[in-house]
Design a protein around this motif. Structure first.
Motif, PDB file in Angstrom:
ATOM      1  N   UNK A   9       0.819  -1.199   0.000  1.00 20.64           N
ATOM      2  CA  UNK A   9       0.000   0.000   0.000  1.00 20.64           C
ATOM      3  C   UNK A   9       0.855   1.251   0.000  1.00 20.64           C
ATOM      4  N   UNK A  10       0.206   2.391  -0.181  1.00 19.72           N
ATOM      5  CA  UNK A  10       0.934   3.652  -0.190  1.00 19.72           C
ATOM      6  C   UNK A  10       0.066   4.770  -0.712  1.00 19.72           C
ATOM      7  N   UNK A  11       0.704   5.880  -1.017  1.00 19.38           N
ATOM      8  CA  UNK A  11       0.017   7.057  -1.538  1.00 19.38           C
ATOM      9  C   UNK A  11       0.420   7.281  -2.989  1.00 19.38           C
ATOM     10  N   UNK A  12      -0.576   7.447  -3.831  1.00 20.31           N
ATOM     11  CA  UNK A  12      -0.334   7.685  -5.249  1.00 20.31           C
ATOM     12  C   UNK A  12      -1.296   8.757  -5.744  1.00 20.31           C
ATOM     13  N   UNK A  13      -0.969   9.326  -6.875  1.00 26.95           N
ATOM     14  CA  UNK A  13      -1.876  10.277  -7.500  1.00 26.95           C
ATOM     15  C   UNK A  13      -2.866   9.541  -8.385  1.00 26.95           C
ATOM     16  N   UNK A  14      -3.972  10.190  -8.637  1.00 26.01           N
ATOM     17  CA  UNK A  14      -4.989   9.613  -9.509  1.00 26.01           C
ATOM     18  C   UNK A  14      -4.369   9.234 -10.842  1.00 26.01           C
ATOM     19  N   UNK A  15      -4.770   8.053 -11.325  1.00 26.10           N
ATOM     20  CA  UNK A  15      -4.208   7.538 -12.557  1.00 26.10           C
ATOM     21  C   UNK A  15      -3.030   6.623 -12.351  1.00 26.10           C
ATOM     22  N   UNK A  16      -2.513   6.586 -11.130  1.00 24.38           N
ATOM     23  CA  UNK A  16      -1.348   5.767 -10.834  1.00 24.38           C
ATOM     24  C   UNK A  16      -1.709   4.312 -10.571  1.00 24.38           C
ATOM     25  N   UNK A  17      -0.676   3.536 -10.245  1.00 23.05           N
ATOM     26  CA  UNK A  17      -0.837   2.097 -10.020  1.00 23.05           C
ATOM     27  C   UNK A  17      -0.146   1.671  -8.726  1.00 23.05           C
ATOM     28  N   UNK A  18      -0.657   0.600  -8.158  1.00 20.60           N
ATOM     29  CA  UNK A  18      -0.033  -0.053  -7.019  1.00 20.60           C
ATOM     30  C   UNK A  18      -0.262  -1.549  -7.150  1.00 20.60           C
ATOM     31  N   UNK A  19       0.634  -2.328  -6.559  1.00 15.52           N
ATOM     32  CA  UNK A  19       0.427  -3.765  -6.485  1.00 15.52           C
ATOM     33  C   UNK A  19       0.485  -4.182  -5.023  1.00 15.52           C
ATOM     34  N   UNK A  20      -0.605  -4.736  -4.558  1.00 15.77           N
ATOM     35  CA  UNK A  20      -0.668  -5.226  -3.191  1.00 15.77           C
ATOM     36  C   UNK A  20      -0.273  -6.699  -3.158  1.00 15.77           C
ATOM     37  N   UNK A  21       0.369  -7.091  -2.086  1.00 18.02           N
ATOM     38  CA  UNK A  21       0.761  -8.478  -1.877  1.00 18.02           C
ATOM     39  C   UNK A  21       0.177  -8.985  -0.578  1.00 18.02           C
ATOM     40  N   UNK A  22      -0.087 -10.268  -0.535  1.00 18.90           N
ATOM     41  CA  UNK A  22      -0.587 -10.924   0.675  1.00 18.90           C
ATOM     42  C   UNK A  22       0.165 -12.235   0.829  1.00 18.90           C
ATOM     43  N   UNK A  23       1.123 -12.251   1.729  1.00 19.98           N
ATOM     44  CA  UNK A  23       1.908 -13.451   1.983  1.00 19.98           C
ATOM     45  C   UNK A  23       1.209 -14.312   3.020  1.00 19.98           C
ATOM     46  N   UNK A  24       1.028 -15.580   2.686  1.00 14.77           N
ATOM     47  CA  UNK A  24       0.295 -16.485   3.563  1.00 14.77           C
ATOM     48  C   UNK A  24       1.211 -17.518   4.186  1.00 14.77           C
TER      49      UNK A  24
END
Length: 127
Positions: A9-24
């Motif tokens: 997670x994080x802070x981005x401007x509109x139009x940007x991208x993020x990739x979330x991960x979930x380690x199990x």
């Protein structure tokens, strides 16, 4: 014991991208129904996407922008988020279904069938 740890997670401007991960740990991501949910301040939890051996399902609000995948070798669930907008701002949670739920049940985007939850990762999108 099942543990789910979100990151990315994080802070981005509109139009940007993020990739979330979930380690199990204590749970095999690829063999059961998994999902991503989000909750914005003052709003109810909302299902974002689910994934199982039988396919994926997305909330209408994210279709075409978000993609849920998993990595068997890493035992990790991902959520690629593109074309982010301020309405996507929320705490994002990873969830795993009860053992043996290889298929996501009807109502899974409403949280039905999920027994294990991570602590969440914050996503903030500014205009």
């Amino acid at each position: 014991q099942v543990t789910l740890v979100e990151s990315g997670g994080g802070s981005v401007q509109a139009g940007g991208s993020l990739r979330l991960s979930c380690a199990a740990s204590g749970y095999t991501v690829s063999e059961n129904c998994m999902g991503w949910f989000r909750q914005a301040p003052g709003k109810e939890r909302e299902g974002v996407a689910t994934l199982s051996l039988y396919g994926t399902n997305y909330a209408e609000s994210v279709k075409g922008r978000f993609t849920i995948t998993n990595d068997n070798a890493e035992n990790t669930l991902y959520l690629q988020m593109n074309s982010l907008n301020p309405e996507d701002t929320a705490m994002y949670y990873c969830a795993a279904a009860r053992f043996g739920y290889t298929r996501c049940v009807p109502g899974s985007l409403k949280g039905q069938g999920f027994a294990h939850w991570g602590q969440g990762t914050q996503v903030t999108v500014s205009s």
